[in-house]
Design an enzyme around this catalytic site. Structure first.
Site, mmCIF file in Angstrom:
data_model
loop_
_atom_site.group_PDB
_atom_site.id
_atom_site.type_symbol
_atom_site.label_atom_id
_atom_site.label_comp_id
_atom_site.label_asym_id
_atom_site.label_seq_id
_atom_site.Cartn_x
_atom_site.Cartn_y
_atom_site.Cartn_z
ATOM 1 N N ASN A 26 0.828 -1.212 0.000
ATOM 2 C CA ASN A 26 0.000 0.000 0.000
ATOM 3 C C ASN A 26 0.861 1.260 0.000
ATOM 4 O O ASN A 26 0.605 2.202 -0.746
ATOM 5 C CB ASN A 26 -0.915 0.022 1.234
ATOM 6 N N PHE A 28 -3.665 4.236 12.189
ATOM 7 C CA PHE A 28 -4.165 3.342 11.146
ATOM 8 C C PHE A 28 -3.518 3.735 9.825
ATOM 9 O O PHE A 28 -3.396 4.930 9.534
ATOM 10 C CB PHE A 28 -5.687 3.449 11.029
ATOM 11 N N GLU A 29 -3.147 2.763 9.021
ATOM 12 C CA GLU A 29 -2.358 3.052 7.821
ATOM 13 C C GLU A 29 -3.078 3.963 6.833
ATOM 14 O O GLU A 29 -2.442 4.641 6.037
ATOM 15 C CB GLU A 29 -1.955 1.753 7.113
ATOM 16 N N ALA A 30 -4.417 4.003 6.862
ATOM 17 C CA ALA A 30 -5.142 4.852 5.915
ATOM 18 C C ALA A 30 -5.063 6.331 6.291
ATOM 19 O O ALA A 30 -5.401 7.184 5.479
ATOM 20 C CB ALA A 30 -6.597 4.418 5.819
ATOM 21 N N GLY A 31 -4.651 6.645 7.518
ATOM 22 C CA GLY A 31 -4.475 8.042 7.886
ATOM 23 C C GLY A 31 -4.945 8.448 9.278
ATOM 24 O O GLY A 31 -4.646 9.542 9.734
#
Lengths: 330, 257, 330, 257
Positions: free
Chosen positions: C133, D50-53
């Site tokens: 990702n 969290f990796e999404a932000g």
């Protein structure tokens, strides 16, 4: 102009593994970091450090913190001259610098050149390396990304490149030539913002210049803020957080802390005072007296503001920022 | 002076180089005035950008600094320096305006120092600033400067910002993006372009009453002249009216009369 | 697992000079770009294009636009599988893809795996390359920065690296080994946002995932927005602009355009419907009927929403997003 | 089961590995529950990312997706994926939790495929996702997984995410940041660490009533065992109360009873 004999050597060399080890040990607790400008500079700026400032020359620059660096007579600092105008002028006036990564120094844009700053560079008292504004911004970004360098398509083919110390690389896929900009992780960054909470979470209004990357790249960050706000206001709009608290070591509340510069949506620059700075530098004795009066002779920034006309003058600058005040000639 | 100043003439000449629906990265002063003038007359969709982060402002008055709050007043975006520079790097900036301490025949610019010894310059100038980035990355670089022999030199003391470097193909060989480079130089004497075969500066039009001899006398390198050599159209009444009344009513740039 | 025989070859190869030439010609006028989903997909997504979607799997994904891609039966698309969950599921269900840069596909996080998507990859019908990702996000960033590649310290030493086609480079200053992530500039990006003006200036609430870089990296961008707002509101808060208009080719107003995904501060995901998607894929005939009913058999997205319970159901999901609705079991 | 499930035991064991004043990058499910439990009991300043932000939220309920709006509810920052990954890359992330389709003795993880032919895998899994980034960049990687021979294998079908690769020094030789790597594996049978000399997995404590033989039987490679071998402390009443009543009251993760 020939070649730079020190290619590959930098005032502040890239060391991502060193930065990783440093940041691993840096505390990440949500603890209050509010202190005075005096204490913050005493604790986090040391002789010989490599320093960087946020903002852009005369816009959202950390003037209150810079006066304190001068007042505490820091020496032998390195400095990132990323459109450094009044900020650089202050540090040179205080004889704080001995080396500087130059993108833009000694001038105050259209206002003219600082004679003191020019002399410091011309005499060799301040050593220089050459960069562009973009290059210095990307050098911060490289460090913020945890990388040793970022490629870029600037500076190529010029003396600016030769006197940066940079090396070229070749893209493995396209064969393109690129400048390898070494990561720049200053020992300490001084950044002025409109709002911060006691932990150091900061919001910035208007352009962010290179401050988001600088705050993440620097080992230590001292924030001065127009006003402290509760953490609850940070959490209410989490996407407004420009600088997260764990980057920050100290938070100093200084209303008008960017004066005589412009702080967006707060106050416009005091052009009269900036012209006075430039003019008084023509006479070394007068300039010494000027510095004694405005920096060395006052206990803190509030006293400096009082000398400059205090609330009356600041109200004019606020009105000018809101575009309903008098327009001054440039 | 026929009712206009050299500065006004330069601003009008510069404005005419700007097409609508394009982007221009400017500094303060005359370039900003030129962009504002073009916007008001024929380029309502000309987007003005400032290297500090201002993108597409509705300028309420002339900015004093490239980063002051006017530069993002009611803007499309109040961004960052990397946002602007990366936009330029990926090809999104059509025009930029630069100044010049010294400029050579290939449009290379010195804004760093005067002298022969880098560590002890005779005169220290501010440095590359954003000029090197913009001159490297924007499609067309325009220079506005006064025209004299101290500026238009055979050899720069320091090559701060790339023009065509040593001539045709040299930018590409150095790694700079293909198709970019110097486009126009607008002085108080004439408008210059570049000879596409040699990449050397070439006079394209002379301002009213300026002679070929006078331009060459004030230039430290050999110039060529476009044939036939036009006269720079003087500012129109409409241009002057908009410039004086709307663009710079406080005469920050065009000066007090 | 051995070596990738196609190292250095990519589904979408880095070409900064090509992107520069493309963007030079791309119009930058402030003109209205509002259109329908049907028209936007017809104009900007073509068979064989390389496609990317904004958001994160089931969060702020452009579902209305993706349904239209399926409804118009686009074929042979390349796809950036950057935490692509329900978005990938939709495209595979429509048999739109034949190649995919994989970071995360075929799964819907903890909800389970899409059988159809698995079969498409297992059969080789969709060719794959492996990434992480972070790597795909940085590949967008490289393109957005106008660079041919960005260095990174991920994927090294793994089969993920070997099957990406990436090459290693060495830092000229530190000697560090780095992965050279090739810039990724999709032909078209579909991005869903909360607000945009008619020119395409877009605001995003909450996390931005990789969308800021994606919008700048892609050659064409189609925005779907929960609501159109006047340009005046964009200019009132210029630092809230996430995507500037000149990146954008078309703006489609679709209320609930991210359903059944979650759109922050608007509506939570419809977990029941997402489970239904996964369950019905177990039976190919039933799945065909499901797609006929929900996508091919409806004229537009509003008809799909009506089938799913319309305003009644959407009001529940809005309440759930505001944390005052019923909590469903996951 | 002594009043607690294996999932509850794993969550409690994982939570105990997390110190206060540190950062942890989690996914949904058990790792998120472990972080929330630690926050409530002894690590109020543990920052969850969290990796999404999402960065430092006050989690109102268990997130369903790594990018859903719970992950940035009243957060310190609603950021981007690159913001989080770059924070990890510059050394700011202390812990991360990963799952594992297959894991080998060096803590290398396969979450990509089962089979011998990359272009025609027998089973396609989702892929590296953020796991490769986090396992490459975070200081300490923890894995939570069920313990059986299909997962704990001698040789991975595909090395998706780096553990210690081929052993001591191999991560650094590959270019991964020094000092990072696998730290703990928490299964339904035991807690494992890594032998610092060999970088191979080593059992550090057995859960109540689990034997050495049972762990080895369920592992596809030779294990070593720390001496003396401790028993994993069972969940305390306080841990269970907070887990059940505050962390996961809707039993998304710990399951219906």
């Amino acid at each position: 102009m020939g070649e730079n004999p020190r290619a590959g050597e930098f005032f502040c060399a890239p060391d991502p593994d060193g930065l990783r080890d440093f940041l691993r040990r840096k505390p990440r607790d949500l603890i209050a970091k509010v202190t005075s400008a005096r204490e913050a500079i005493a604790r986090f700026v040391h002789d010989g450090d490599y320093l960087a400032t946020g903002g852009f020359g005369t816009n959202r620059i950390p003037v209150a913190l810079l006066h304190e660096v001068v007042r505490q007579r820091r020496r032998h600092l390195g400095f990132a001259g990323h459109t450094a105008t009044h900020d650089c002028q202050i540090l040179v006036a205080g004889d704080c610098l001995d080396r500087c990564d130059v993108a833009y120094v000694v001038g105050l844009e259209a206002r003219g050149l600082s004679l003191t700053a020019r002399r410091a560079f011309e005499s060799g008292r301040v050593q220089a390396r050459e960069w562009s504004n973009g290059a210095l911004a990307w050098r911060y970004k490289a460090a913020a990304m945890g990388l040793p360098f970022l490629p870029a398509r600037v500076m190529l083919g010029t003396d600016t490149f030769a006197f940066s110390g940079c090396w070229e690389i070749t893209c493995p896929y396209t064969g393109m030539k690129l400048a390898a900009l070494p990561a720049l992780s200053p020992d300490v960054a001084l950044i002025h913002v409109q709002r911060a909470d006691e932990y150091g979470n900061a919001q910035i209004d208007g352009i962010t210049v290179a401050d988001l990357d600088l705050a993440r790249a620097a080992k230590h960050v001292v924030i001065s803020t127009e006003r402290l706000i509760p953490n609850e206001l940070i959490r209410r709009e989490p996407q407004r957080t420009a600088i997260p608290y764990f980057c920050v070591d100290a938070v100093v509340e200084v209303r008008y802390g960017g004066y005589p510069g412009n702080v967006a949506y707060e106050y416009f620059s005091d052009e009269e005072h900036l012209r006075e700075w430039l003019a008084v530098e023509q006479d070394p004795d007068a300039f010494r007296a000027f510095l004694d009066r405005h920096i060395f002779g006052v206990p803190d920034f509030q006293a400096y503001l009082a000398l400059r006309g205090g609330e009356t003058r600041l109200a004019q600058l606020r009105a000018e920022e809101m575009l309903d005040g008098p327009r001054e000639g440039a | 002076m026929d009712g206009y100043s050299q500065t006004e003439l330069m601003i009008c000449a510069a404005a005419r180089e700007l097409e609508d629906g394009r982007t221009v990265v400017v500094g303060t002063g005359a370039p900003c005035a030129a962009a504002m003038l073009a916007q008001r007359l024929w380029a309502p969709n000309l987007i003005v950008m400032f290297e500090a982060g201002g993108l597409g402002p509705l300028l309420p008055t002339m900015p004093i600094s490239v980063g002051d709050s006017r530069t993002f007043h009611r803007a499309i975006m109040a961004a960052s320096m990397t946002e602007i520079m990366e936009l330029c790097q990926r090809g999104g900036a059509d025009y930029t305006f630069l100044g010049a301490g010294q400029i050579d025949a290939y449009g290379n610019i010195n804004s760093t120092l005067i002298g022969a010894d880098y560590s002890r310059p005779r005169v220290r100038f501010p440095g590359a600033g954003g000029a090197n980035d913009l001159g490297s990355l924007c499609w067309r670089t325009l220079v506005m400067t006064l025209h004299d022999k101290r500026r238009f030199v055979e050899k720069l003391d320091f090559l701060t910002t790339p023009g065509f470097l040593t001539g045709k193909g040299a930018r590409e060989a150095a790694g700079l993006p293909p198709g970019t480079g110097p486009y126009r130089v607008i002085t108080d004497l004439c408008v210059l372009g570049y000879d596409p075969r040699t990449c050397r500066m070439r006079v394209e039009s002379l301002h009213t009453r300026v002679t070929v001899a006078r331009v060459q006398e004030n230039t430290g390198f050999a110039l060529s002249f476009l044939e036939p050599l036009a006269e720079t159209p003087p500012p129109s009444a409409e241009e002057l009216r908009v410039l004086r009344q709307e663009v710079d009513p406080y005469r920050y740039v065009i000066g007090r009369t």
